[in-house]
Design a protein around this motif. Structure first.
Motif, mmCIF file in Angstrom:
data_model
loop_
_atom_site.group_PDB
_atom_site.id
_atom_site.type_symbol
_atom_site.label_atom_id
_atom_site.label_comp_id
_atom_site.label_asym_id
_atom_site.label_seq_id
_atom_site.Cartn_x
_atom_site.Cartn_y
_atom_site.Cartn_z
ATOM 1 N N PRO A 1 33.844 47.718 49.553
ATOM 2 C CA PRO A 1 34.032 46.265 49.336
ATOM 3 C C PRO A 1 34.401 45.883 47.909
ATOM 4 O O PRO A 1 33.596 45.319 47.166
ATOM 5 C CB PRO A 1 32.677 45.679 49.750
ATOM 6 C CG PRO A 1 31.696 46.799 49.604
ATOM 7 C CD PRO A 1 32.447 48.053 49.887
ATOM 8 N N TYR A 2 35.648 46.184 47.537
ATOM 9 C CA TYR A 2 36.109 45.861 46.183
ATOM 10 C C TYR A 2 36.430 44.368 46.022
ATOM 11 O O TYR A 2 36.444 43.854 44.926
ATOM 12 C CB TYR A 2 37.384 46.655 45.859
ATOM 13 C CG TYR A 2 37.174 48.137 45.669
ATOM 14 C CD1 TYR A 2 36.089 48.619 44.938
ATOM 15 C CD2 TYR A 2 38.077 49.059 46.192
ATOM 16 C CE1 TYR A 2 35.917 49.980 44.749
ATOM 17 C CE2 TYR A 2 37.905 50.422 46.000
ATOM 18 C CZ TYR A 2 36.819 50.883 45.280
ATOM 19 O OH TYR A 2 36.658 52.228 45.098
ATOM 20 N N GLN A 3 36.774 43.698 47.127
ATOM 21 C CA GLN A 3 37.116 42.269 47.069
ATOM 22 C C GLN A 3 35.989 41.499 47.739
ATOM 23 O O GLN A 3 35.990 41.293 48.954
ATOM 24 C CB GLN A 3 38.452 42.013 47.787
ATOM 25 C CG GLN A 3 39.648 42.672 47.128
ATOM 26 C CD GLN A 3 40.004 42.016 45.786
ATOM 27 O OE1 GLN A 3 39.667 40.852 45.541
ATOM 28 N NE2 GLN A 3 40.687 42.757 44.930
ATOM 29 N N PRO A 4 35.013 41.071 46.965
ATOM 30 C CA PRO A 4 33.783 40.537 47.571
ATOM 31 C C PRO A 4 33.991 39.312 48.457
ATOM 32 O O PRO A 4 33.266 39.140 49.435
ATOM 33 C CB PRO A 4 32.901 40.204 46.361
ATOM 34 C CG PRO A 4 33.813 40.172 45.184
ATOM 35 C CD PRO A 4 34.944 41.092 45.493
#
Lengths: 485, 449
Positions: free
Chosen positions: B103-106
């Motif tokens: 999950p790099y793009q929250p």
């Protein structure tokens, strides 16, 4: 405004259950009779008390707050977010694969062993290596395994070599794995073409060089054209060549690390071989080696008797030992094997061709709007710089956040580190021209918005369940669990 | 051009796209690869199969394995045949979970981030520790990482490990220690548990960590209350490897004074799958928080003040710190951590105790059924696994082969890992085993020795 999602702990109500256990058909054991009181739990764990519908709705709602490949285009560079075929999920769940134990008698798991044996050989053929271990659980785990074998190789020759060379564009796991294998890292700069600087490499190598770790095509999506010379420089210094297989989706059936001169290769099956990332894992990071490194492979590997039966081969006195409990992420290996049999060798070659066509197409269409960091032909991915937008106060991060409003997962950003305001795009082969065109048009629109109405981009996203989050406070005053108990 | 169901590019697409690129053929796009290393011909690999053929082939391979549905299993040794609530597979099959990356793009990953935050909370609750991470590859690699953490935190190089720790975990520890230049000292066994005198002698001022497993590899519960002062007296870190299911009944590692707690979440709703993928967990005291390996999720707020979750404390990690990272781990076992979380949500406060009690009942019932010449090897308290000494001259490997023919998966052959325990079998009896299966198994076992 979309309401906050409660934690499962916040749904708890004493007296509710979501489980069904059988009545004990053997006599109840009084804990006190068999375990000293000092060993008994003094206070029960405060797990939530919910019923089955709570569980289903809770996790269904969480899933709705998540974005996977099945939701839409996911051009996350260096991560190879291709379609995860459904048949892979079905085969991995067959009871004959999901409900077997690693220590069962070998004769009772011949099907599993045959699958592993075939996969070892197919991966060796694909990479041009002589033998493969399937033990490592992920790419970084494979890197460390490979470096430990390189270390064992040098040690077996009575050589003390202390340094591993990596390019500045390498994945962070490369230097981190070098450290965990007991090596010092030397970072060399890329040249103006974005490739390994041969003079810099010549200066860096020496009789202390254990290995050069390289991704080819590299993280800029460029093929290291001088790879044969690179290999010669490292080999002449007595070092070995390590291939980080993160970018293998560009080269299947087209060229092989073994033929380029690499001695050790890892593949990320959760990238190239379509196994799902699962929100962060599990992966699988098999490692292939040339014959001179075979004695050092982790034990066991799967071998075959002359009578055609398969067995765990532990008779490997020079092995680096074990790197993972049991035999790797078998469930992932079943998926990868299923995938490889879906395509066969010609199909896998087509996969790479299409991945490369897609990337070059996107790069050419986006070039007028975003600076291409290294123009020319790219492989499966390419890198743009968003620095032209800085004059409007818009950064690459803002472009990424704005993409969320259009239903896309953004590309990888700010990696590799040697490109300013970096945007790294990898479309993969499973996306259609229409999908690529829509994404490209959106990127062009965002570039225009940045010029004409930068606030619109800077304040994005608008349509997500939360807006931008305060990461600074999260790190300064960490709240890492709900301490609900 | 052969069509494929996962590849949408038509011949028309291809020629249009090549025209945009300005390339005449696909070959042009590979002109940067020297001719000398281009692969000519077809790779010598397994051939492609159609969907129906592939399903048939995979079924045939699967059917050549004896699975737990058809063969009641008494094999444990770290991988157990527990009941997996059906809801788990339904929920982890939501492709928003399983086809997502880290999950790099929250903003579009709140589901996974919250699920990890809840997993961390569950592990902290079960272990009574302050901080847990998002997962490790498995319990065994987590133990090796614990040794690395302890060495960094104490600036010491000596790792003391009990021989009652899982043999494969110790093998990984030795491999890891070689990489990090750590010294590993193994401590002997006394009546199925760690020899405390030997342990005390082994722990010195250079000792970074003491690694103890409880219930240990033989199923015996270690006397951690006696071990803890020996460790802390020398300012070493106490690392406990635990079976999470046993914590429904057994004292939590936090209460026993552990500094680091690791284990494998496989008993919590994760299929055996030939031993992987499972899910390692890793928990520490607050003091060690910034040294923990792997991903961690933290709670925060968005610009509207709404609660949300992000990956945090990333200054420890390889993508930021490169060669100075606390670990090289990147991919972890997130989907299996989700399995474990759903399991704990399903079992809840009472279920985790009840299932642990059922394991205790079944294993103790089984242990009492041995008549003839087989007997329990140790008299230390145990949870759901125990060691049986078969009559003199028994070959466990052969016994297990005969048991398979009778329709049972027998226990772990301890002689394989402990030469002194030749003829000993480690048996696991979970809540899945019925009285009939236990009786039948012991009858067959005693028949074939």
């Amino acid at each position: 405004m979309i309401p906050e999602k409660k934690l499962i702990f916040e749904l708890s109500k004493p007296g509710r259950v979501a489980y069904s256990l059988p009545e004990s058909d053997v006599p109840e054991v009084d804990l006190k009779d068999v375990i000293p009181e000092s060993m008994m739990r003094s206070k029960p764990a405060e797990l939530p008390e919910v019923y089955e519908v709570d569980v289903i709705r809770h996790y269904t709602e969480l899933s709705r707050r998540n974005f996977g490949i099945d939701n839409g285009f996911y051009p996350l560079g260096s991560c190879t977010m291709k379609y995860n075929p459904k048949i892979n999920e079905d085969t991995a769940r067959f009871p004959g694969f999901a409900k077997i134990h690693p220590h069962q008698p070998e004769e009772s798991i011949q099907g599993a062993l045959e699958l592993l044996y075939t996969l070892q050989n197919d991966l060796a053929a694909l990479t041009g290596m002589d033998q493969v271990t399937l033990q490592p659980a992920a790419g970084a785990h494979g890197e460390w395994t490979g470096l430990m074998m390189i270390r064992a190789y040098h040690e077996s020759r009575g050589e003390k070599r202390s340094k591993v060379i990596v390019p500045d564009s390498s994945h962070g796991t490369n230097p981190a794995s070098a450290t965990t294998a007991g090596y010092e890292t030397i970072t060399i700069k890329s040249d103006e073409r974005g490739l390994v600087d041969l003079d810099g490499l010549r200066e860096a190598v020496g009789d202390d060089t254990a290995a050069l770790m390289l991704t080819n095509p590299n993280t800029l999506g460029l093929f290291e054209q001088e790879i044969e010379e690179i290999a010669a420089i490292v080999h002449e210094a007595g070092g070995l060549l390590y291939y980080d297989g993160a970018n293998s989706n560009a080269i299947m059936g087209i060229t092989r690390p073994g033929d380029m001169g690499f001695d050790v290769v890892h593949l990320n099956l959760h990238k190239t071989m379509s196994t799902p990332h699962g929100g962060g894992g599990p992966g699988a990071g098999p490692v292939g080696v040339k014959s001179k490194l075979i004695p050092f492979l982790p034990k066991p590997i799967v071998s075959k008797y002359e009578d055609g039966t398969y067995y765990w081969d532990y008779d490997r006195p020079q092995s680096i030992g074990r790197v993972k409990a049991y035999y790797g992420n078998f469930g992932i290996l079943v998926r990868a094997y299923t995938y490889m049999r879906t395509y066969g060798p010609d199909g896998l070659r087509r996969v790479s061709e299409v991945a490369v066509i897609n990337a070059n197409y996107m790069m050419h269409r986006l070039a007028p709007y975003f600076e291409v960091a290294y123009p020319g032909v790219c492989k499966h991915e390419f890198v743009l710089s968003g620095r032209k937008l800085k004059q409007y106060g818009v950064r690459t991060l803002d472009v990424a956040k704005r993409l969320l409003d259009f239903g896309y997962h953004p590309p990888t950003i700010y990696f590799p580190l040697n490109v300013e305001e970096c945007i790294m795009i990898e479309p993969t082969e499973t996306e259609s021209k229409e999908t690529l065109d829509d994404f490209i048009d959106t990127m062009i629109q965002i570039a225009k918005e940045a010029e004409e109405n930068p606030e619109l981009v800077i304040n994005a996203p608008y349509d997500t369940v939360v807006k931008r989050l305060d990461e600074t406070t999260a790190a300064r005053k960490p709240v890492l669990n709900c301490t609900c108990g | 051009m052969k069509k494929h169901r996962y590849i949408p590019m038509t011949e028309q697409d291809q020629s249009d796209m090549l025209a945009t690129i300005g390339a005449e053929s696909v070959k042009d796009l590979f002109s940067d690869i020297p001719e000398s290393i281009q692969y000519k011909g077809t790779l010598p690999m397994s051939e492609a199969l159609s969907e129906a053929e592939l399903l048939k082939h995979m079924s045939e391979l699967a059917e050549r394995n004896a699975n737990f549905e058809q063969y009641p299993s008494f094999l444990g040794a770290g991988i157990y045949d527990h009941h997996i609530p059906v809801v788990i597979n339904h929920m982890i099959s939501r492709s928003e979970f399983y086809t997502a990356y880290t999950p790099y793009q929250p903003e579009i990953s709140q589901g996974e981030l919250q699920a990890i935050f809840e997993f961390q909370s569950y592990i902290c609750e079960l272990t009574d520790m302050k901080v847990a991470n998002a997962s490790m590859y498995d319990g065994a690699t987590a133990l090796a990482e614990a040794a690395a953490l302890a060495s960094g935190a104490t600036r010491r190089k000596r790792i003391v490990v009990s021989k009652t720790v899982h043999p494969e975990a110790r093998e990984i520890l030795h491999t890891t220690a070689h990489g990090l230049n750590l010294e590993v000292v193994e401590v002997g066994i006394s009546n199925g548990v760690t020899n405390l005198d030997e342990l005390q002698t082994a722990i010195n001022d250079e000792t970074a960590a003491v690694l103890i497993q409880s219930p240990n590899f033989f199923g015996c519960i270690e006397d951690v209350r006696s071990i803890e002062p020996l460790v802390h007296e020398k300012k070493a870190l106490l690392t406990l490897s635990v079976n999470p299911l046993s914590l429904g009944l057994l004292e939590s590692p936090g209460k026993l004074g552990a500094d680091i707690v690791v284990g494998d979440a496989q008993p919590l709703g994760i299929p055996a799958a030939l031993g992987g993928p499972t899910c390692g967990f890793f928990a520490v005291t607050e003091k060690l928080m910034r040294r923990i390996p792997g991903r961690i999720v933290g709670q925060t707020t968005d610009t509207d003040g709404k609660r949300g979750f992000v990956l945090t404390l990333q200054a420890r990690e390889q993508h930021i710190r490169r060669e100075k990272a606390t670990s090289n781990i990147c991919s972890n076992q997130a989907l299996l951590a989700l399995c474990a979380s759903i399991y704990m949500s399903t079992m809840g406060k009472s279920g985790i105790q009840e299932v642990a009690q059922l394991n205790l009942n079944k294993s103790h019932y089984a242990a009492q059924q041995f008549s003839k010449d087989s007997k329990l090897a140790f008299d230390a308290p145990f949870f759901n696994e125990f060691v049986v000494k078969l009559p003199e001259g028994s070959n466990v490997e052969e016994v297990n082969s005969k048991l398979i023919e009778k329709g049972y998966i027998g226990g772990f052959n301890l002689g394989k890992s402990y030469p002194e325990l030749e003829g000993h079998m480690l048996l696991a009896v979970t809540e899945r085993r019925t009285k009939d299966e236990i009786d039948g198994f012991i009858r067959e076992l005693e028949d074939c020795i």
